[in-house]
Design an enzyme around this catalytic site. Sequence first.
Site, PDB file in Angstrom:
ATOM      1  N   GLY A 239       0.761  -1.244   0.000  1.00  0.00           N
ATOM      2  CA  GLY A 239       0.000   0.000   0.000  1.00  0.00           C
ATOM      3  C   GLY A 239       0.788   1.288   0.000  1.00  0.00           C
ATOM      4  N   GLU A 273       3.917  -6.867   1.709  1.00  0.00           N
ATOM      5  CA  GLU A 273       3.516  -7.124   0.325  1.00  0.00           C
ATOM      6  C   GLU A 273       3.553  -5.854  -0.528  1.00  0.00           C
ATOM      7  OE1 GLU A 273       0.182 -10.521   1.473  1.00  0.00           O
ATOM      8  OE2 GLU A 273      -0.475  -8.451   1.227  1.00  0.00           O
ATOM      9  N   ARG A 312      -5.192   3.011 -16.088  1.00  0.00           N
ATOM     10  CA  ARG A 312      -5.325   3.786 -14.852  1.00  0.00           C
ATOM     11  C   ARG A 312      -5.960   5.171 -15.048  1.00  0.00           C
ATOM     12  NH1 ARG A 312      -2.015   5.203 -11.655  1.00  0.00           N
ATOM     13  NH2 ARG A 312      -2.978   4.408  -9.771  1.00  0.00           N
ATOM     14  N   CYS A 343     -12.292   3.290 -29.287  1.00  0.00           N
ATOM     15  CA  CYS A 343     -13.578   3.970 -29.501  1.00  0.00           C
ATOM     16  C   CYS A 343     -14.345   4.171 -28.207  1.00  0.00           C
ATOM     17  CB  CYS A 343     -14.401   3.187 -30.509  1.00  0.00           C
ATOM     18  SG  CYS A 343     -13.626   3.231 -32.115  1.00  0.00           S
ATOM     19  N   GLU A 344     -13.819   4.983 -27.335  1.00  0.00           N
ATOM     20  CA  GLU A 344     -14.477   5.340 -26.065  1.00  0.00           C
ATOM     21  C   GLU A 344     -14.046   6.758 -25.736  1.00  0.00           C
ATOM     22  OE1 GLU A 344     -15.877   3.254 -23.369  1.00  0.00           O
ATOM     23  OE2 GLU A 344     -15.495   1.251 -24.171  1.00  0.00           O
TER      24      GLU A 344
HETATM   25  N1  LLP Z   1      -1.471  -6.935  -0.763  1.00  0.00           N
HETATM   26  C1  LLP Z   1      -2.765  -7.081  -1.096  1.00  0.00           C
HETATM   27  C2  LLP Z   1      -3.567  -8.064  -0.389  1.00  0.00           C
HETATM   28  C3  LLP Z   1      -3.314  -6.280  -2.103  1.00  0.00           C
HETATM   29  O1  LLP Z   1      -4.592  -6.425  -2.408  1.00  0.00           O
HETATM   30  C4  LLP Z   1      -2.499  -5.341  -2.787  1.00  0.00           C
HETATM   31  C5  LLP Z   1      -3.048  -4.498  -3.856  1.00  0.00           C
HETATM   32  C6  LLP Z   1      -1.151  -5.251  -2.420  1.00  0.00           C
HETATM   33  C7  LLP Z   1      -0.667  -6.058  -1.396  1.00  0.00           C
HETATM   34  C8  LLP Z   1      -0.187  -4.318  -3.091  1.00  0.00           C
HETATM   35  O2  LLP Z   1      -0.511  -2.983  -2.913  1.00  0.00           O
HETATM   36  P1  LLP Z   1       0.533  -1.841  -3.387  1.00  0.00           P
HETATM   37  O3  LLP Z   1       1.777  -1.957  -2.537  1.00  0.00           O
HETATM   38  O4  LLP Z   1       0.849  -2.059  -4.815  1.00  0.00           O
HETATM   39  O5  LLP Z   1      -0.217  -0.593  -3.142  1.00  0.00           O
HETATM   40  N2  LLP Z   1      -4.976  -1.272  -9.818  1.00  0.00           N
HETATM   41  C9  LLP Z   1      -4.828  -0.289  -8.777  1.00  0.00           C
HETATM   42  C10 LLP Z   1      -4.213  -0.855  -7.531  1.00  0.00           C
HETATM   43  C11 LLP Z   1      -4.956  -2.056  -6.961  1.00  0.00           C
HETATM   44  C12 LLP Z   1      -4.287  -2.607  -5.744  1.00  0.00           C
HETATM   45  C13 LLP Z   1      -4.880  -3.907  -5.352  1.00  0.00           C
HETATM   46  N3  LLP Z   1      -4.254  -4.555  -4.243  1.00  0.00           N
HETATM   47  C14 LLP Z   1      -4.043   0.885  -9.336  1.00  0.00           C
HETATM   48  O6  LLP Z   1      -3.696   0.871 -10.522  1.00  0.00           O
HETATM   49  O7  LLP Z   1      -3.813   1.863  -8.633  1.00  0.00           O
END
Ligand code: LLP
Length: 422
Positions: A239, A273, A312, A343-344
């Site tokens: 996150g 993570e 995104r 086409c959007e």
């Molecule tokens: N752990 C879990 C259980 C998760 O669901 C996620 C992301 C992460 C770790 C990794 O999070 P990060 O460190 O990358 O913030 N598609 C969206 C982001 C979706 C994130 C989903 N889960 C975007 O493009 O911003």
Amino acid sequence: MHDFHYHNDALFCEDVPLERLAKEQGTPCYLYSHATLTRHFQAFDQAFASVPHLIAFAMKANSNLAILRLMASLGSGADIVSGGELFRALQAGIPANKIVFAGVGKSPEEIAYALDSDILLFNVESAAELQAINDVARGKGARARVALRVNPDIDPMTHPYITTGLKKSKFGIGADRALEEFTKAAALPNVEVIGVHAHIGSQLTQVSPFVDSLKKVVGLIETLKEQGIPIRYLNIGGGLGITYSDETPPHPTEYADAITPLLEAAQCEIIMEPGRVITGNAGVMLTRVLYIKETGTKNFAIVDAAMNDLLRPSLYEAHHDILPVRQVPNASTAVFDVVGPVCESGDFLAQNRTLPVVKAGDLLAVMSAGAYGFAMASNYNSRPRTSEIMVKGGESFVIRERETFEDLVRGERIPAFLEAKV
Ligand code: LLP
């Protein structure tokens, strides 16, 4: 800090000019810097040097085999969310005992595959899923290692689509019901409860939601200990945000300094993570301007990349900086919508963006595209997915070939009753 920089007005990735890559590889394509990827992983790893930890790279951010192999070589495990991700992680050489499996909808087949692979643990998101894991494990005469994902009901103050730790969200087990579920889980014969998991959202730019969430989780771990359910692993999720435009997210060391006292209090092995913070600013999408269209109310720069290549901006109205690959000193600027051929009306990479005046044929780099960029690409409008290239020093390596038209129809069948119809 990343390794995309100007040298004599030409944009480089490490020691390779992007103009050369466009010529050799065509556009659009994704480019990743090996040096940035390595440095970002190591910075995160070193920030937590004082606590026993495993980094399980959130491969949903970028699941290319070469990137995963690089992560494995740096000591990373993987946070996976599907059977497909497990397959990729194993193919890339990530050891099974460094793989953790999250997600609210694991199928019995995926659970069986993960048990057969002997992954480190499942991050369980509901009582029903816990039962399913117990059942699949019983069928195999096995005992599944699990962590329960708790939902601490903390607002991460990020985009609603990437907020996961609020009570109304589909993720995890409510903090108010956690004790009850852990007690039930501990009584199941074919699961072994060894961890607590919490992930509250993505692209967080402040430490306080992490701290608030961890306080709750550490309190729960203490209660569980008192109840005779010792917890070996604390998984703090991912996150941590990055700078897309003017955000000032904490550096991994600030993040670590803020939460290390809580991690130490938990007396667990820590799993983390991170996804975006490792790969986000290590990648760009390279695209070429096809046409300029001036409508009187708008200037459109129509480029050869679209929402199917980088979703995104369309999905979250996310900002990605766009840089000219060839800088013109003292260039005049104008306001553009940078749009793709799909086409959007929602197919844009940037809206109302002030850019140095661009013309057909110019190359543009869409920055911070290394996380959730290619990983979310699709074939919408029957557009082949782009190639991916890793740059290391003065060399470049194709780590995924551009798809062909043949790739687009692979697996499709015309049933016999239709064959004679044309
Ligand atoms: N752990 C879990 C259980 C998760 O669901 C996620 C992301 C992460 C770790 C990794 O999070 P990060 O460190 O990358 O913030 N598609 C969206 C982001 C979706 C994130 C989903 N889960 C975007 O493009 O911003």
